[in-house]
Structure formats: C-alpha cells, structure tokens
Design a protein around this motif. Structure first.
Motif, PDB file in Angstrom:
ATOM      1  N   ASP A  29       0.830  -1.202   0.000  1.00 58.27           N
ATOM      2  CA  ASP A  29       0.000   0.000   0.000  1.00 58.27           C
ATOM      3  C   ASP A  29       0.864   1.251   0.000  1.00 58.27           C
ATOM      4  O   ASP A  29       1.931   1.295   0.628  1.00 58.27           O
ATOM      5  CB  ASP A  29      -0.903   0.031   1.234  1.00 58.27           C
ATOM      6  N   SER A  30       0.361   2.264  -0.677  1.00 60.44           N
ATOM      7  CA  SER A  30       0.997   3.581  -0.612  1.00 60.44           C
ATOM      8  C   SER A  30      -0.093   4.637  -0.541  1.00 60.44           C
ATOM      9  O   SER A  30      -1.179   4.475  -1.111  1.00 60.44           O
ATOM     10  CB  SER A  30       1.891   3.819  -1.832  1.00 60.44           C
ATOM     11  N   VAL A  31       0.187   5.716   0.180  1.00 58.83           N
ATOM     12  CA  VAL A  31      -0.783   6.793   0.340  1.00 58.83           C
ATOM     13  C   VAL A  31      -0.685   7.730  -0.853  1.00 58.83           C
ATOM     14  O   VAL A  31       0.380   8.298  -1.135  1.00 58.83           O
ATOM     15  CB  VAL A  31      -0.540   7.559   1.649  1.00 58.83           C
ATOM     16  N   VAL A  32      -1.804   7.876  -1.560  1.00 54.59           N
ATOM     17  CA  VAL A  32      -1.850   8.792  -2.698  1.00 54.59           C
ATOM     18  C   VAL A  32      -2.017  10.223  -2.213  1.00 54.59           C
ATOM     19  O   VAL A  32      -1.303  11.140  -2.636  1.00 54.59           O
ATOM     20  CB  VAL A  32      -2.993   8.410  -3.654  1.00 54.59           C
ATOM     21  N   VAL A  75      -8.640  10.913   6.638  1.00 54.50           N
ATOM     22  CA  VAL A  75      -9.138  10.274   5.422  1.00 54.50           C
ATOM     23  C   VAL A  75      -8.020  10.274   4.377  1.00 54.50           C
ATOM     24  O   VAL A  75      -7.483  11.339   4.039  1.00 54.50           O
ATOM     25  CB  VAL A  75     -10.382  11.012   4.883  1.00 54.50           C
ATOM     26  N   ARG A  76      -7.702   9.107   3.902  1.00 52.05           N
ATOM     27  CA  ARG A  76      -6.591   8.969   2.955  1.00 52.05           C
ATOM     28  C   ARG A  76      -7.007   8.080   1.783  1.00 52.05           C
ATOM     29  O   ARG A  76      -7.748   7.113   1.977  1.00 52.05           O
ATOM     30  CB  ARG A  76      -5.370   8.354   3.640  1.00 52.05           C
ATOM     31  N   LEU A  77      -6.515   8.392   0.603  1.00 50.59           N
ATOM     32  CA  LEU A  77      -6.677   7.519  -0.552  1.00 50.59           C
ATOM     33  C   LEU A  77      -5.444   6.624  -0.626  1.00 50.59           C
ATOM     34  O   LEU A  77      -4.308   7.113  -0.673  1.00 50.59           O
ATOM     35  CB  LEU A  77      -6.824   8.326  -1.842  1.00 50.59           C
ATOM     36  N   ILE A  78      -5.690   5.311  -0.643  1.00 53.02           N
ATOM     37  CA  ILE A  78      -4.615   4.322  -0.646  1.00 53.02           C
ATOM     38  C   ILE A  78      -4.578   3.639  -2.005  1.00 53.02           C
ATOM     39  O   ILE A  78      -5.620   3.224  -2.530  1.00 53.02           O
ATOM     40  CB  ILE A  78      -4.839   3.259   0.454  1.00 53.02           C
ATOM     41  N   GLU A  79      -3.389   3.528  -2.555  1.00 56.18           N
ATOM     42  CA  GLU A  79      -3.199   2.733  -3.765  1.00 56.18           C
ATOM     43  C   GLU A  79      -2.593   1.395  -3.363  1.00 56.18           C
ATOM     44  O   GLU A  79      -1.569   1.351  -2.678  1.00 56.18           O
ATOM     45  CB  GLU A  79      -2.270   3.439  -4.750  1.00 56.18           C
ATOM     46  N   ARG A  80      -3.235   0.316  -3.779  1.00 55.37           N
ATOM     47  CA  ARG A  80      -2.771  -1.036  -3.433  1.00 55.37           C
ATOM     48  C   ARG A  80      -2.370  -1.769  -4.707  1.00 55.37           C
ATOM     49  O   ARG A  80      -3.135  -1.869  -5.656  1.00 55.37           O
ATOM     50  CB  ARG A  80      -3.859  -1.810  -2.685  1.00 55.37           C
ATOM     51  N   ARG A  81      -1.143  -2.297  -4.707  1.00 57.23           N
ATOM     52  CA  ARG A  81      -0.641  -3.052  -5.863  1.00 57.23           C
ATOM     53  C   ARG A  81      -0.199  -4.435  -5.428  1.00 57.23           C
ATOM     54  O   ARG A  81       0.258  -4.631  -4.318  1.00 57.23           O
ATOM     55  CB  ARG A  81       0.545  -2.321  -6.496  1.00 57.23           C
TER      56      ARG A  81
END
Length: 720
Positions: free
Chosen positions: A534-537, A714-720
């Motif tokens: 995960d990384s925080v967008v 509130v955070r948008l998370i990108e999951r790869r």
C-alpha cells in the motif's frame, strides 16, 4: 414459531417446580423416593436459575450425596420438559406446516443443551450473554451436532439509544465466530404506539430500560440496507457446507449463568457501563467463563460445548479412518473430545471407551474451574475429571472401572493442568484446521468446509484495547485463496498466501474490531500472486461539513374504527430534521464544532473534492476514513454507488468509482440519539435495569455527551 427465553418464576416458600405426578415420575426414572430429600431441594431464585440459593445445606459428610439428588431432580425436570412440552409442541407445529425456533433452556433449571435435537432452530441472545464467545459456544454444540440453524436475538442492552453502531457490530462479529449465522435484531420495530404513553423518538415496546430499536427512529436507518447486505453476505458464506470444529467439550449445566450480559459491577460494587464491560472485560481481558484456559483459542483452534448424553443419540456417528476419526462427519467433525467436569454419565463413559478403541482422541483434564454465577462471583471446581456419576445411581465404581479402561487406550491421555491441553492434543496427533502458525491473543476464527472449498472467518476481537495484529492461518490443502468483501460482495484473489507442505498459509493483517472473509478453493492450483503493498496517494483534510440535526417533530394520530363500538387510537412520533451548515475546515467531532455542539444527534454530511492525476491499470484504490466515531454511514465517489463500511475499520474500495481528474467525495455518518435525548432530559427519570431488578435504591441511567462524526484521517490508498 419463535419461543423466547424461559423466564418463569415459582411461588410459595419451596421455590420448586413441582406437579401432581412429579414424585412418581422421579421414582420411575431415578429409582428412589424423592420425598426424604425435599428439604435440600427447596430454594430461592430471585433472578433466573443461576441465582439459586438452597434453603438448607447438608453436613459436609452428606454433601456428595445431596448434590447427586439435586442433579437427579433437575435432570428429571429436563426429561419432562423435553417429553411433555418441547417434543409434542414441535410435532404439533410440524403437522401444521410450521417449524420451531427456540431459546431452548436457559433461565430455568433445565440442562442447557439436551433439548437441542427437539427443535428446528436453536437461538441464543446478546442481552443475557453479552459479547462473550464462550457463552455462544455453549449452544453451538447441539446446533452443529444436529444441523440446526443457530441464531441469536441480538442488540438488546440496558443503554437505550446511547451507544454507537460499532458496539452492536462487535456483538454480531463475536457471534459469527461461534457459528451463529442468523441475526434477529432485538427490539420493538415500530415507533408507533398507544396514545398518551408514546413519546419521541418512538414507542418503547420493551420498556425504556432496554434497547435497542433498529427502526426509522434511528439516524442510522438510512444505512441499514447497506448494513443488512453486509451481514447477510457473511451469514450466507458461513452457512455453506459444514462447520469444522476442532474439539468438542463435554459439558453438563442445569444452572447456566444467563445474567452475565445484563449486570456489571466492579470490585467495589459500582455499576460498570455495558459498553465498558463488553469491550474491556472477560474475554477481552483474557478471561473466558466456562473453558477458562485460552491455549486452544490462542492457537486458532475452535471448540464448543454439549451434554455428553447427546453422543448417545442415534443421529450422532463416528466417521473417518482410524488414524483420524471425527465425531459427526457431516456436522462439526470434532477431531477430539475433552472431558473436564467431575461428573460423567456411566453410559457416556462406555461410549467413549468404544470410540477410543476406534482411534478417537480424548483428553481428560483435571484441576479446572468454570463460572457458576458472575453476579455472585462464584465458580464450580472440578478437581478430578470424570471422578463420579452426577446422579445418585450407584454407578460410581462402574464409572471408575470404565475410566481406567479408557485411559489404557493409546488415543486417550490425561493432564493435571488445563494449560497443557493443546500440547496433549498435539501429542495425540491433532492439528487445528485453521491453526495459527504462532499463537495470537487477538483473533477468533470460524471455518466451514463445502467440498473443495474452505470458508474462513477471522475477527480481531479486542476492539477497545487491542492494536493492529497480523496472524498467519494454516489451512489444510493447497488451492487458490480469495478474499470476500462483505460490504460490496466482491471476490478478489488473495496474494498473501503461500504453500507449506500440504497446507496453505494466509497472512492477514487486521485492525482492532475488524472482520475478514476468505475462501480457499482446493480444486484450483495455488495462486501465484504476491502480498499487496500500500501507498498513500493523498490525504483529504478540508471538508464542507453539515449536520442534519434530529429532534422531536409532530405527533401523527392514527385511528381505526371497525364498527365494533370502539375506536383504536395510537400515535406515531415524527422527527424534525434541521440542517446545520458548519462551513469548511478540518474534521472534528460534532461537540467541538461551534455550529453543531454537544446537544445534537443525527447524520453528518462531509463533502470534498479528490484530485487524482491518473488511475493506474491493475491497481486497487481504497478510501480509508480513519474513524467515524463508531457511526454507520456511506461513501459515494463521483458517480459511483453508495458504499457502506465496517464501523471498526472504515475502508471502502473505490477502484471502480475513481477517475483521473476531480472526484466529488460525499461521506455520510450517523450518530446515536444519546446527545439529543440527554439534552432533552430523557435519561433523568430512566431507571437503570441493574437497580430495578436488585434490592437497594433505584438508580437512574447515567450517560454523557458522546463523540460523533467523521474524524479521519481520510486517505486515498493505492494497493498493488
């Protein structure tokens, strides 16, 4: 047909259940006259059978005999209850095209599990058993042994309208871990009621001392469809195939403490709020009530209770090969049986010898203790397992000889310390079906097997006191692992899975209070994915905030005249909703927002714009809400659908909703009615059920201003 809990009281000095034919029935079944023993059977029971206090106690030299007589008395009551009430009642219903769902025994001095085979569905309840896994294991045994729907009357507490939605979610999550797969929400389901006795927010159909009422009077009602869908998906998955329970524990109890979910006091006698007791005490403080050693639970092993006599029924079989026989293969499939109570029926012991000769693993555990009465702080001690028959049947010597023969079997062992139970079972060759690679004190599991499919439920149960935890779960067989999102219904390959020999190991990280569903498909090859990263967008800090404030509205008069000489009248309270604009800014609880304040309950609406430069192919995007103060709610991103979320871990997948560029995000979060009702004086004259049912001064309910609303981050998370 639904039959509620048994809450009958006796009148007269003796405090006994009796009848014209009881003495004769007793003699026929037990082989001796009950009359000389009646002084030792008279009792007082101010609240349920577990509060029984006998009027006369024997000399110590006579105690063992008197206890056997007392057992024979309640065993006879159970016989008559089954034969003269439960069985003919169920037959009558079946003849008329109906089934029977019942809270079968607790409340009266009947054996808890023996009536289980007589009904179509076995029900428990959260009001009397709180949020305690051991309490729900009590009735799981007969439900799973005989293939009964296991349900619960859920949601009643003594804290009317006070608590956040997360509190109720945690009860349901605990029950799912015990195999309860039908939730019947407790409470009067209509706000309309009699004229003159009904006030806002609605009719109190089961007194205002009890909650909760899951109807339109609740601000969260807007989100109930999303919530119901999520619960339904969990329950649907956990009804597939058969439960896989590792250990069956023989347990006989005629005086089950079913008041453990209602009355909470500390060492000084002070009232403990329900929410504190549920979230911090007992199982959430390393204390289970009936089987008190936590070694099996920490290892990920599952277990449940039942009266040993149920094994004697024709429907119960032993299956599998000699190396790994299981009890009731098409039911729970127990890999081992455990005996810890001092009393054991002689015929059950003979059956155990027969099964042990066929390879059944059995452990006798000495030196144990189990709850007798939480309110009185009493326990029942068992110095030596299976050391006597429970009744006055003259078969103690026979039992001793049978146990001696049992212990000669290579698949049987005994331990003198409950903490050695897991090691003893391992030495006999038992491996948990959903075993943790390393012990974990935070997680409960439940497993179902449906052919090649294994369905796994995990629950991080320390929702108030725990930290994020990672558990490795080892499942039998090799296959493709998938994770199911109960809120959306989506099924996705699960990359954090690896093969170890003939087992598949899932690595799962859980937040406190979070639940998770997985399926291992052993008809497919193992997946080739890798654990996600995960990384925080971005983090969303600025929001437009408005709160829809709920308060009393008009009373609607409802009349009906059927021409019978009278008119029926009732009223339906309506809610007045006022929108309070709170401007734009950072997220805060409502009481700290000047435009809202501490007296408001209702629904908060939070709007912002999420700018995304690009949406990567193959990536998943998650909106992590941080905290909603335990409130139920919804999320909409752009033109996407409304999406619900777990109140303990409010993370919503928005992959299908997100577009490159600007995305409008709307989050709606509900509160309880506590703050508005507190401001209106609702609780000033509301008796606490604790003092209402016990001797002493009547106390009023105590509450305080609760934290409400989305607080993030509130955070948008990108999951790869």
């Amino acid at each position: 047909m639904y039959m509620d809990s048994l809450e009958l009281s006796t009148y007269g000095a003796g405090g006994m259940f009796w009848g014209a034919h009881f003495a004769g029935e007793f003699r026929e079944r037990r082989g001796y006259d009950i009359t000389p023993w009646l002084p030792f059977l008279t009792r007082s029971a101010p609240l349920m059978a577990s509060s029984t206090v006998y009027h006369h106690e024997p000399l110590e030299a006579q105690r063992a005999t008197v206890e056997k007589v007392r057992f024979d008395y309640v065993r006879t009551l159970t016989d008559l209850y089954i034969e003269n009430m439960m069985r003919p009642f169920a037959e009558f219903l079946h003849e008329n095209g109906m089934t029977l769902r019942s809270e079968i025994s607790y409340g009266l001095p009947f054996e808890l599990t023996r009536p289980g085979p007589e009904v179509d569905g076995i029900e428990t309840e959260s009001l009397e058993f709180a949020s305690q896994i051991d309490a729900y294991r009590l009735l799981a045994g007969p439900a799973h042994l005989f293939g009964k729907q296991y349900s619960s009357e859920t949601g009643a507490t003594t804290r009317n309208h006070m608590l956040d939605h997360r509190f109720y979610d945690q009860i349901i999550a605990t029950q799912l871990a015990a195999g309860i797969t039908k939730t019947v929400l407790h409470g009067w389901a209509s706000p309309a009621g009699g004229e003159g006795v009904t006030e806002w927010p609605g009719h109190e159909g089961m007194w205002n001392m009890f909650s909760e009422r899951f109807d339109t009077r609740q601000p969260a009602a807007e989100f109930y469809p999303l919530w119901n869908d999520a619960i339904g998906r969990c329950q649907y998955l956990l009804r597939q195939g058969h439960p896989r329970i590792d250990v069956g524990i023989l347990h006989t109890d005629h005086f089950t403490d079913n008041a453990s979910g209602m009355f909470f006091v500390d060492a000084d006698g002070n009232r403990v709020p329900d929410e504190d007791a549920y979230g911090r005490d007992w199982m959430r403080n390393r204390q289970n009530h009936w089987w008190q050693d936590l070694g099996m639970q920490d290892a990920g092993w599952t277990y449940e209770f039942f009266d040993g006599s149920l094994l004697l029924r024709d429907e119960v079989t032993l299956g599998g090969d000699r190396a790994a026989p299981v009890v009731q293969p098409d039911g729970p499939g127990y890999q081992a049986l455990l005996v810890f109570q001092s009393g054991l029926d002689a015929d059950v012991a003979k059956l155990l010898v027969e099964w042990a000769s066929r390879g059944t693993k059995i452990v006798l555990v000495n030196g144990t203790s189990e709850l007798k009465s939480l309110m009185l702080g009493t326990s029942t001690k068992h110095d030596l397992a299976a050391s006597q028959t429970p009744g006055l049947d003259g078969r103690d010597a026979e039992l001793a000889a049978t146990i001696e023969e049992l212990l000669k079997q290579p698949s049987v062992t005994t331990v003198d310390d409950a903490s050695l139970t897991v090691d003893a079972l391992r030495d006999l060759g038992v491996t948990g079906r959903a075993e943790f690679v390393e012990p974990n004190e935070n997680v409960l599991s439940h497993l179902r097997e449906d052919g090649d499919l294994l369905h796994l439920y995990l629950y991080s149960f320390l929702y108030e006191t725990g930290e994020p935890t990672t558990v490795e779960v080892s499942l039998p067989g090799v296959g493709a692992a998938h994770r199911i999102d109960a809120w959306s219904g989506s099924v996705a390959p699960y990359g954090a899975a690896r093969v170890s020999g003939d087992r598949t190991i899932l690595t799962v990280s859980l937040a406190p209070g979070e639940t998770a569903l997985f399926t291992l498909d052993r008809s497919q090859g193992a997946g080739s994915g890798a654990p996600a990263s995960d990384s925080v967008v971005t983090q969303l800090d600025d929001w437009s905030i408005a709160v829809e404030s709920w308060d009393a509205g008009e009373m609607e008069l409802i009349t009906e005249d059927r021409g019978l000489g009278y008119e029926a009248r009732e009223v339906r309270p309506h809610t007045s909703v006022t929108r309070l604009a709170a401007g734009t800014g950072s997220l805060r609880v409502w009481k700290d927002i000047p435009e809202v304040g501490p007296e408001v309950s209702g629904v908060g609406e939070y709007t912002t714009v999420l700018d995304v430069a690009s949406v990567a192919d193959g990536a998943r995007y998650l909106l992590d809400l941080g905290s909603t103060s335990g409130g139920l709610g919804s999320v909409r991103v752009g033109e996407g659908p409304l999406r619900g979320f777990d109140t303990s871990h409010p993370v919503v997948e928005v992959t299908d909703d997100l577009v490159a560029g600007s995305n409008t995000v709307v989050v709606r979060v509900a509160s309880s009615l506590n703050n508005r009702l507190l401001a209106r004086g609702y609780y000033d004259d509301l008796p606490d059920v604790f003092s209402h049912h016990l001797a002493g001064p009547e106390l009023m309910q105590q509450t305080f201003v609760r934290d409400y609303g989305l607080v993030g981050p509130v955070r948008l998370i990108e999951r790869r």
